[in-house]
Scaffold this active site. Structure first.
Site, PDB file in Angstrom:
ATOM      1  N   GLU A   8      -2.672  -8.078   7.380  1.00 40.50           N
ATOM      2  CA  GLU A   8      -2.985  -7.695   8.762  1.00 40.50           C
ATOM      3  C   GLU A   8      -3.946  -8.662   9.431  1.00 40.50           C
ATOM      4  OE1 GLU A   8      -2.051  -3.043   8.979  1.00 40.50           O
ATOM      5  OE2 GLU A   8      -4.005  -3.507   8.130  1.00 40.50           O
ATOM      6  N   LYS A   9      -3.975  -9.909   8.948  1.00 40.38           N
ATOM      7  CA  LYS A   9      -4.988 -10.831   9.492  1.00 40.38           C
ATOM      8  C   LYS A   9      -4.756 -11.167  10.967  1.00 40.38           C
ATOM      9  CE  LYS A   9      -2.838 -14.796   7.155  1.00 40.38           C
ATOM     10  NZ  LYS A   9      -1.903 -13.946   6.379  1.00 40.38           N
ATOM     11  N   GLU A  15      -7.092   5.833  15.645  1.00 42.29           N
ATOM     12  CA  GLU A  15      -6.771   4.401  15.623  1.00 42.29           C
ATOM     13  C   GLU A  15      -5.942   4.043  16.839  1.00 42.29           C
ATOM     14  OE1 GLU A  15      -4.732   2.747  12.266  1.00 42.29           O
ATOM     15  OE2 GLU A  15      -5.788   4.048  10.872  1.00 42.29           O
ATOM     16  N   TRP A  33       2.732  -6.007  13.603  1.00 40.93           N
ATOM     17  CA  TRP A  33       3.920  -5.480  12.924  1.00 40.93           C
ATOM     18  C   TRP A  33       5.127  -5.288  13.832  1.00 40.93           C
ATOM     19  CZ3 TRP A  33       4.444  -0.875  15.411  1.00 40.93           C
ATOM     20  CH2 TRP A  33       3.278  -0.231  15.840  1.00 40.93           C
ATOM     21  N   ARG A  45       0.840  -1.195   0.000  1.00 45.04           N
ATOM     22  CA  ARG A  45       0.000   0.000   0.000  1.00 45.04           C
ATOM     23  C   ARG A  45       0.873   1.241   0.000  1.00 45.04           C
ATOM     24  NH1 ARG A  45      -2.473   0.128   6.212  1.00 45.04           N
ATOM     25  NH2 ARG A  45      -0.467   0.290   7.256  1.00 45.04           N
ATOM     26  N   GLU A  83      -2.863   8.052   7.262  1.00 43.94           N
ATOM     27  CA  GLU A  83      -1.504   8.091   7.818  1.00 43.94           C
ATOM     28  C   GLU A  83      -0.491   8.508   6.751  1.00 43.94           C
ATOM     29  OE1 GLU A  83      -0.534   4.450   9.855  1.00 43.94           O
ATOM     30  OE2 GLU A  83      -1.621   5.079  11.621  1.00 43.94           O
TER      31      GLU A  83
END
Ligand code: GLA
Length: 659
Positions: A356-357, A308, A316, A111, A150
């Site tokens: 990001e699971k 967030e 991460w 991304r 972000e």
């Protein structure tokens, strides 16, 4: 700054319904009601599905989601969906891809793969923003615009040719003439003199140390470029959807120095902040407190929106720790205590697929029948009781000065010690003072200091003349200030202030250092008051200051380490070394008492006390029951507090004080 456009202290979260079939959406909305969710952030990563090919839009599914949320009374923070360009854009226009300092292209497949200076990316992004604004700009559910996501999370700088040209334009605007640039960059050194702006490149990889001012200006340029992108989207939103405020989610924390958020704040209708606990730190919650106090500083003291955070583990960090029972509430209240008027998370439902699971969510993989979802429901209920806190302002007696430019410049290479890091000094002093139960603002050196009893200036390596003058004025007016080592060394061009260190503060502090004497890793020195210090010492003389402590051993034995100059009713302290934690705590104790700072008389380990308007937040992450003087009503329990509030380990109280 406008107020936070959600009710009370809202619970919110990122919602990514495109990852789920329609049947799940209905269940989602029912669960949102159960949790008392106030708002959802929608569309952050939806570009590829909203615009499946250039200029062809598919808004039908998005309309449905918006309606569902609206019917359920859930407000929407609507993203412009431009954070992650779709593959048709990056493969059709590879020139939008970012390039690193070594000339490597960063390709699609994750991304944020776009160059902040790319006009091609900007054009496609603005076309989508226009579509979004025209279609949803007056939808009754939409209360806030969320530009991109972000900005600078992954790509803070780009070294491609398009960026190089933009950098040259930026430099031309800043300096006007190439000779001014040559002066500012000190290019007489190492044959770096430029004959014209056309010769200037971004600081790409070089044989050895690149020019520091070149790097500093590239950092300034890079934050301005991303901010320029924000501004372009914002301007279009303001034109097409003038009634809805605009923001973007910042990343104010001790890990990310790249964006100078003090430059961003004036461009934003309200400050939104993302924050994640960093399990790599010795005390992640001390960093959380610092990040929150700094976010408030960026917001000029106004309430801000926590856009967030994580309900439990992230995905991460090298090892991702789940939160223990009860920590979700306490961690959330820590933001509210420090000025947040909403508590939001990434993300609603834990993903089944994708990078990001294994990131936590409000609804975990286990589903709603889970301890975590029950904690989320509990959090929603607790926030529901705190509605009246919204809009109130934190009241601090202490300011810690903080400057992104000082951070950038201090951490450049070829300095006396590669072990000295700007943020270390800031964290150390913020933590020492907050642990006493004092409330602390973290503010830019240009902030109005007149209302503070104590100002701490940790390692402000780069400092402007006006900032130094304002600090001196503050002390003359009766203020108390502590300046720590390696402060006031250079001006905005990273040119050394001559005549002895700490140049900008020499007169105010009444001291003069002729040389630095950094210590080896692990090496320590003892002071004659029994303190232990490490990292850094200075060959210091006190020309016009009282010496409070001297080195007791090592090559500088007998010379000053801690001094104080009395200035009228005020005082200017200088600490030329890095005290260990207990000595830092002892000095913080002495300074706050001297300056008459509101704090706990007998601070308890792990007990946080923060003053926000009429409200006293007591958060107990220690092992012992906390008893804190207060009179009023605890909003969380409704109980009356007569003289003291008692908070069990792991518990919290929010006392509305009687006036
Ligand atoms: C950031 C991003 C989110 C998500 C989280 C994960 O905050 O904005 O999209 O990736 O990190 O922690």
């Amino acid at each position: 700054m406008t107020g936070i456009p959600f009710d009370g202290i809202a619970l919110g979260c990122d919602y990514n319904p495109e990852q789920w079939p329609r049947s799940v959406w209905r269940e989602d909305v029912a669960l949102m009601r159960e949790a008392g969710v106030g708002f959802m952030t929608l569309g952050v990563f939806s570009w590829a599905l909203l615009e499946p090919e250039p200029g062809r839009y598919d808004f039908g599914w998005f309309d449905e989601v918006l309606e569902l949320l609206h019917e359920a009374g859930v407000a929407v923070d609507l993203a412009t969906a431009t954070a992650a360009p779709p593959p048709w854009l990056t493969s059709g226009h590879p020139e939008v891809l970012p390039v690193d300092a070594e000339g490597r292209t960063l390709f699609q497949g994750s991304r944020q793969s776009w160059c902040p200076s790319s006009p091609v990316f900007r054009e496609h992004a603005l076309r989508l923003v226009g579509e979004m604004a025209r279609r949803y700009g007056s939808h009754p559910a939409v209360r806030l615009w969320h530009v991109s996501n972000e900005l600078g999370c992954h790509i803070t700088k780009c070294w491609c040719d398009v960026s190089a040209a933009a950098f040259r334009r930026w430099l031309t605007d800043r300096y006007g003439s190439i000779e001014k640039l040559n002066d500012a960059w000190g290019t007489a050194f190492w044959s770096q003199h430029y004959a014209s702006f056309d010769e200037v490149l971004p600081p790409r990889i070089t044989p050895t140390v690149p020019n520091p001012t070149h790097q500093l200006d590239f950092a300034r340029f890079s934050t301005d470029e991303l901010l320029g992108h924000y501004r372009a989207e914002r301007d279009l939103l303001r034109e097409l959807s003038p009634a809805v405020p605009v923001t973007t989610n910042l990343m104010v924390n001790a890990r990310q120095p790249d964006e100078d958020y003090f430059r961003w704040a004036p461009e934003m209708d309200l400050i939104a902040q993302d924050h994640y606990l960093d399990g790599r730190l010795a005390d992640p919650r001390a960093e959380q407190a610092l990040a929150s106090d700094l976010t408030r500083g960026v917001a000029g003291g106004a309430p801000w929106l926590l856009m967030e955070s994580a309900t439990s583990a992230v995905n991460w960090q090298p090892v991702n720790h789940a939160k223990r029972p009860g920590e979700l509430l306490l961690d959330s209240l820590r933001y509210v205590a420090r000025g947040a008027d909403a508590v939001a998370f990434f993300q609603w439902r834990a993903s089944k697929a994708g990078a990001e699971k294994f990131h936590s969510a409000l609804v975990p993989h286990a589903g709603a029948d889970s301890a975590l979802f029950r904690e989320v429901v509990g959090l929603g209920a607790a926030l529901g009781k705190l509605g009246e806190v919204a809009g109130s302002r934190v009241r601090a007696d202490v300011a810690v000065l903080f400057d992104y430019e000082a951070w950038w410049a201090c951490d450049l290479g070829s300095h006396p010690s590669g072990e000295l890091h700007y943020i270390d000094a800031v964290q150390r002093w913020h933590r020492a003072v907050t642990e006493l139960g004092a409330t602390v603002d973290v503010v830019h050196p240009s902030a109005d200091l007149s209302g503070y009893r104590l100002v701490v200036v940790p390692t402000l390596y780069l400092c402007s003349d006006p900032a130094a003058a304002a600090l001196a004025e503050y002390v003359r007016g009766g203020g108390h200030v502590l300046v720590t080592y390696f402060s006031g060394i250079v001006d905005e061009n990273d040119h050394v202030r001559l005549g002895g260190y700490p140049g900008a503060f020499r007169e105010l502090l009444g001291v003069r250092a002729e040389e630095f004497a950094p210590l080896r890793p692990g090496e320590t020195v003892t002071l004659d008051d029994g303190s232990t210090a490490g990292l850094w010492t200075e060959v210091l003389t006190a020309s016009d200051a009282e010496v409070l402590a001297r080195y007791a051993d090592g090559p500088l034995a007998g010379t000053p380490a801690l001094t104080r100059r009395t200035v009228g009713a005020g005082g200017a302290w200088y600490l030329a070394t890095r005290l260990d934690e207990s000595a830092t705590a002892a000095l913080a104790d002495r300074l706050t008492r001297d300056a008459g700072v509101a704090r706990m008389d007998a601070p308890l380990p792990g007990v946080e006390v923060v003053r926000r308007g009429r409200y006293l937040f007591v958060l107990n992450r220690g092992d012992a029951t906390a008893v804190v003087p207060a009179r009023g009503t605890d909003l969380l329990t409704g109980a009356r507090v007569d003289a003291c509030v008692t908070v069990a380990p792991g518990g919290a109280a929010v006392v509305r004080k009687e006036v």
